[in-house]
Write a protein that holds these residues in place. Sequence first.
Motif, short mmCIF file in Angstrom:
data_model
loop_
_atom_site.label_atom_id
_atom_site.label_comp_id
_atom_site.label_asym_id
_atom_site.label_seq_id
_atom_site.Cartn_x
_atom_site.Cartn_y
_atom_site.Cartn_z
N TYR A 1 0.84 -1.21 0.00
CA TYR A 1 0.00 0.00 0.00
C TYR A 1 0.87 1.25 0.00
O TYR A 1 0.57 2.23 -0.70
N GLU B 1 0.83 4.17 -2.70
CA GLU B 1 0.49 5.53 -2.27
C GLU B 1 1.48 6.54 -2.83
O GLU B 1 1.11 7.65 -3.20
N ASP C 1 -8.88 -3.86 -0.18
CA ASP C 1 -8.89 -2.44 -0.50
C ASP C 1 -7.55 -2.00 -1.09
O ASP C 1 -7.51 -1.21 -2.04
N SER C 2 -6.46 -2.52 -0.54
CA SER C 2 -5.13 -2.16 -1.03
C SER C 2 -4.94 -2.58 -2.48
O SER C 2 -4.36 -1.83 -3.29
N TRP D 1 -6.61 -0.20 -4.69
CA TRP D 1 -5.83 1.04 -4.76
C TRP D 1 -4.64 0.90 -5.72
O TRP D 1 -4.32 1.81 -6.47
N PHE E 1 -5.93 1.14 -9.21
CA PHE E 1 -6.26 2.53 -9.52
C PHE E 1 -4.99 3.32 -9.85
O PHE E 1 -4.96 4.08 -10.82
N GLN E 2 -3.96 3.15 -9.04
CA GLN E 2 -2.70 3.86 -9.26
C GLN E 2 -2.03 3.43 -10.57
O GLN E 2 -1.32 4.22 -11.20
#
Length: 277
Positions: free
Chosen positions: A224, A228, A255-256, A259, A262-263
């Motif tokens: 994550y 991020e 969830d990670s 993410w 998405f990234q």
Amino acid sequence: LAATQANPANTKRRMANTHVEMQNFQTAQAELEDISALQPDDPEIHLRLGLLYLKQFAPQKAEASLRKSFAVDSNPFAGYYLASVLAEREQFAEALQFLNGAPPQNSTLALDYVLLQSFCLEKTDKIKKAIAVVENSPEFEKSANARLQVAQLMERGRLSRAKRRKLDQRYEGIFEKYAEDSKTAYRDALYYYSTDRKERCLSLMRAIIVKNPEHSASLNFVGYSLAEKGEELGEAEIFVKRALQATPNDGYVQDSLGWVFFQQGRCFFLHQYLLLK
């Protein structure tokens, strides 16, 4: 029979114990209320009655009984549970009045007592005292949760650089001591995240993974964190998928992965993934 009639409180005490074991709380409550009428100065009965009221979600009755127990014998158990009731109502200053003694010794409640005391001090804007009460307790060396509480408070308190260095030195020693215990090492690594030294935290998480390749929390943290920052997204995906393999039903890990997708700009994969979850 004569002994029973001579001391009916003992009989009711035994009956109350039996009913509590059978989870017949209302019947046990009636027995304890009868005993409290017979022995109004018995702090143990008022304490047990207070705990029974808490089990039945009756905080006002619990408070009244716990106050009676504490008034007769200011023991830390009655103080802790009474302070918990008051803290729930955000009466933090009054709660501290019942947490001014030593925590219960040789009890699982010792850590909770110290953390509640620290929490109430923080809520009354005494952050340095909130840190000190945990740092100076035996629980600091024993519990990663206690150390994490200090780390989180450090960011809200204005500690001197010397004080921070001193705490850093203690954490380094403790981290080395518990390096083989992945669960404890993980929570201690979060100290550096809480004190805004994320790279140090990340390197410690990687060290945990080397020793325990299936430690899901550390794998997820590293994955994550990389996502991020928008860096090394391929590696981030590998770490998170390894975490998901170790704990497939963990919502945080799921969830990670979303993410990471998405990234990476993989909107189709993200959409399909969310539909599946």
